[in-house]
Design a protein around this motif. Structure first.
Motif, PDB file in Angstrom:
ATOM      1  N   ALA A 148       9.089 -52.597  32.632  1.00 49.40           N
ATOM      2  CA  ALA A 148       9.623 -53.278  33.817  1.00 49.40           C
ATOM      3  C   ALA A 148       9.164 -52.607  35.099  1.00 49.40           C
ATOM      4  CB  ALA A 148      11.149 -53.319  33.762  1.00 49.40           C
ATOM      5  N   ALA A 149       8.870 -51.307  35.037  1.00 51.42           N
ATOM      6  CA  ALA A 149       8.455 -50.552  36.217  1.00 51.42           C
ATOM      7  C   ALA A 149       6.944 -50.386  36.308  1.00 51.42           C
ATOM      8  CB  ALA A 149       9.126 -49.177  36.208  1.00 51.42           C
ATOM      9  N   THR A 150       6.197 -51.131  35.507  1.00 44.63           N
ATOM     10  CA  THR A 150       4.739 -51.005  35.491  1.00 44.63           C
ATOM     11  C   THR A 150       4.085 -52.208  36.159  1.00 44.63           C
ATOM     12  OG1 THR A 150       4.829 -49.753  33.417  1.00 44.63           O
ATOM     13  CG2 THR A 150       2.710 -50.740  34.009  1.00 44.63           C
ATOM     14  N   ASP A 151       3.157 -51.938  37.086  1.00 44.51           N
ATOM     15  CA  ASP A 151       2.383 -52.998  37.753  1.00 44.51           C
ATOM     16  C   ASP A 151       3.280 -54.037  38.406  1.00 44.51           C
ATOM     17  OD1 ASP A 151      -0.061 -51.841  36.999  1.00 44.51           O
ATOM     18  OD2 ASP A 151      -0.053 -52.885  35.069  1.00 44.51           O
ATOM     19  N   ASP A 166      19.285 -41.364  35.173  1.00 40.71           N
ATOM     20  CA  ASP A 166      18.471 -41.534  33.969  1.00 40.71           C
ATOM     21  C   ASP A 166      17.153 -42.244  34.251  1.00 40.71           C
ATOM     22  OD1 ASP A 166      20.564 -40.382  32.583  1.00 40.71           O
ATOM     23  OD2 ASP A 166      21.407 -42.302  31.947  1.00 40.71           O
ATOM     24  N   LEU A 167      17.104 -42.980  35.359  1.00 43.47           N
ATOM     25  CA  LEU A 167      15.910 -43.766  35.672  1.00 43.47           C
ATOM     26  C   LEU A 167      14.888 -43.008  36.508  1.00 43.47           C
ATOM     27  CD1 LEU A 167      17.265 -47.346  36.491  1.00 43.47           C
ATOM     28  CD2 LEU A 167      16.063 -46.575  34.446  1.00 43.47           C
ATOM     29  N   ALA A 168      15.235 -41.798  36.937  1.00 37.12           N
ATOM     30  CA  ALA A 168      14.312 -41.057  37.802  1.00 37.12           C
ATOM     31  C   ALA A 168      12.923 -40.897  37.196  1.00 37.12           C
ATOM     32  CB  ALA A 168      14.914 -39.700  38.168  1.00 37.12           C
ATOM     33  N   PRO A 169      12.786 -40.570  35.904  1.00 31.66           N
ATOM     34  CA  PRO A 169      11.427 -40.441  35.348  1.00 31.66           C
ATOM     35  C   PRO A 169      10.656 -41.754  35.361  1.00 31.66           C
ATOM     36  CG  PRO A 169      13.031 -39.356  33.929  1.00 31.66           C
ATOM     37  CD  PRO A 169      13.818 -40.162  34.925  1.00 31.66           C
ATOM     38  N   VAL A 170      11.345 -42.880  35.165  1.00 31.38           N
ATOM     39  CA  VAL A 170      10.682 -44.186  35.163  1.00 31.38           C
ATOM     40  C   VAL A 170      10.269 -44.571  36.577  1.00 31.38           C
ATOM     41  CG1 VAL A 170      10.990 -46.643  34.709  1.00 31.38           C
ATOM     42  CG2 VAL A 170      11.887 -44.953  33.097  1.00 31.38           C
ATOM     43  N   LEU A 174       6.205 -45.058  39.937  1.00 33.76           N
ATOM     44  CA  LEU A 174       5.838 -46.193  40.795  1.00 33.76           C
ATOM     45  C   LEU A 174       4.943 -45.768  41.948  1.00 33.76           C
ATOM     46  CD1 LEU A 174       9.336 -47.916  41.122  1.00 33.76           C
ATOM     47  CD2 LEU A 174       7.394 -48.753  39.782  1.00 33.76           C
ATOM     48  N   PRO A 175       4.000 -46.619  42.345  1.00 31.29           N
ATOM     49  CA  PRO A 175       3.230 -46.358  43.571  1.00 31.29           C
ATOM     50  C   PRO A 175       4.151 -46.334  44.787  1.00 31.29           C
ATOM     51  CG  PRO A 175       2.208 -48.090  42.250  1.00 31.29           C
ATOM     52  CD  PRO A 175       3.555 -47.843  41.655  1.00 31.29           C
ATOM     53  N   ALA A 176       3.731 -45.653  45.818  1.00 30.35           N
ATOM     54  CA  ALA A 176       4.563 -45.498  47.007  1.00 30.35           C
ATOM     55  C   ALA A 176       4.911 -46.830  47.655  1.00 30.35           C
ATOM     56  CB  ALA A 176       3.858 -44.595  48.019  1.00 30.35           C
ATOM     57  N   ARG A 213      12.968 -41.334  46.075  1.00 33.72           N
ATOM     58  CA  ARG A 213      12.139 -42.267  46.830  1.00 33.72           C
ATOM     59  C   ARG A 213      13.044 -43.216  47.618  1.00 33.72           C
ATOM     60  NH1 ARG A 213       8.147 -45.236  44.276  1.00 33.72           N
ATOM     61  NH2 ARG A 213       8.362 -46.775  45.931  1.00 33.72           N
ATOM     62  N   PRO A 214      12.506 -43.895  48.640  1.00 35.50           N
ATOM     63  CA  PRO A 214      13.324 -44.825  49.420  1.00 35.50           C
ATOM     64  C   PRO A 214      13.770 -46.023  48.584  1.00 35.50           C
ATOM     65  CG  PRO A 214      11.304 -44.239  50.596  1.00 35.50           C
ATOM     66  CD  PRO A 214      11.141 -43.743  49.197  1.00 35.50           C
ATOM     67  N   VAL A 215      14.948 -46.531  48.888  1.00 31.21           N
ATOM     68  CA  VAL A 215      15.441 -47.761  48.283  1.00 31.21           C
ATOM     69  C   VAL A 215      16.028 -48.638  49.371  1.00 31.21           C
ATOM     70  CG1 VAL A 215      15.982 -46.578  46.113  1.00 31.21           C
ATOM     71  CG2 VAL A 215      17.795 -46.919  47.818  1.00 31.21           C
TER      72      VAL A 215
END
Length: 342
Positions: A148-151, A166-170, A174-176, A213-215
């Motif tokens: 889900a976090a790819t491309d 738990d999602l920090a590694p996933v 992600l690209p910036a 990262r920003p959200v």
């Protein structure tokens, strides 16, 4: 990465009711939507909106530098000092979107956004084979969290705040330029006590720290059932509005556009630091307001009182849910939230 299912808790029946029903029909106080006047109508007496700070029109759909996204053209009007989008005359851009979380919010967005042409992938905590068929009924694809976090151009996180770390590694892969949108809210009964949030830290700023990262924050301040059946075409005077907070004009432009694509008016609620104005217990939270009403509700928020009001609402809902002769429906929840939060 497959996220471990959260343990069951006895409070969930009443909590899920509080987030799963939505007003429709004639129980809540009537509202009118003035045509761009300096007054805002709502369940409170009419009062003037402060437009002294700035009232300017500017384009909000722009191509982010180096992005694959097509440019959009739209208008935004800044009001007191929050801004509302107007959907007139804009060119839509189709995106690759990942969603992690297939519950009340993520599942609806997975059904809604493909109908606007977006390519959507969605992951839950138990694996793609366990997704409800309705979630993928309009074209979304069930995948793992990593997939889900790819491309993707946008990643929407729709899981309890306690599971965000738990999602920090996933998310770290992600690209910036990928836009990350947080839809979550802090409920201590569900999430367990989080010291920083109990101490007053803004919820989505905490999420941003956990992910590194920003959200942006969106879709958190609408009852789940309203999200399901309250979408309307742009221009409808009774279209429900959703506040969007965050930093970075390009990223916010994307989030505002996706809210519009989900069937609701998008209102720029300011920076991520100001997103406490749309947290549980605030006047805009799950009170089913129009775009004309949201700016005044954001301005009226009282940071030191929101958590107490949130907990009071949960206590009332829990008590009512224990009485089999009474209902906890959207009409009740909308009226309760307006009384307690506004």
């Amino acid at each position: 990465m497959a996220l471990a299912p959260a343990p069951a808790r006895t409070w969930r029946r009443s909590m899920s009711m509080s987030m799963s029903f939505q007003h429709k029909g004639a129980g809540a106080p009537a509202r009118t939507r003035p045509a761009h006047s300096h007054q805002v109508a709502g369940p409170w007496p009419m009062r003037d909106v402060d437009v002294s700070r700035r009232t300017t029109d500017r384009a909000v759909w722009r191509r982010p530098p180096g992005s694959r996204r097509a440019a959009r053209v739209g208008m935004i009007r800044t009001i007191s000092p929050f801004a509302r989008t107007t959907p007139d005359n804009h060119e839509r851009s189709l995106m690759n979107i990942g969603i992690i979380g297939a519950g009340n919010i993520g599942g609806v967005l997975a059904r809604r956004l493909p109908t606007k042409g977006h390519q959507v992938k969605i992951a839950n905590s138990r694996g793609p084979e366990t997704l409800d068929a309705e979630v993928t009924s309009t074209g979304a694809h069930g995948v793992t969290a990593e997939e889900a976090a790819t491309d993707v151009d946008v990643l929407i996180l729709s899981i309890p705040l306690s599971r965000i770390p738990d999602l920090a590694p996933v998310v770290g892969t992600l690209p910036a330029e990928t836009v990350v949108i947080d839809t979550g809210n802090y409920y201590p009964a569900r999430d367990g006590a989080i010291e920083a949030l109990d101490g007053g830290q803004v919820e989505s700023e905490w999420v941003s720290e956990q992910l590194g990262r920003p959200v942006l924050k969106a879709w958190n301040a609408i009852l789940a059932q309203r999200l399901v059946d309250g979408d309307r075409e742009a221009g409808d005077p009774e279209r429900t509005a959703i506040p969007v907070a965050g930093d970075g004009e390009d990223a916010k432009s994307v989030a505002l556009g996706l809210v519009e694509d989900s069937g609701f008016d998008a209102v720029d609620a300011g920076s991520l630091a100001e997103s406490w104005r749309q947290q549980p217990g605030s006047p805009v939270y799950c009170t089913s307001l129009t775009a004309a009403e949201v700016p005044d509700a954001l301005a009226a928020a009282q940071r030191d009182r929101s958590a107490g009001r949130r907990d009071l609402a949960i206590a009332v809902i829990t008590d009512r849910a224990q009485d089999p002769t009474r209902t906890v429906d959207g009409d009740f929840l909308t009226r309760l939230n307006r009384v307690l939060y506004q």
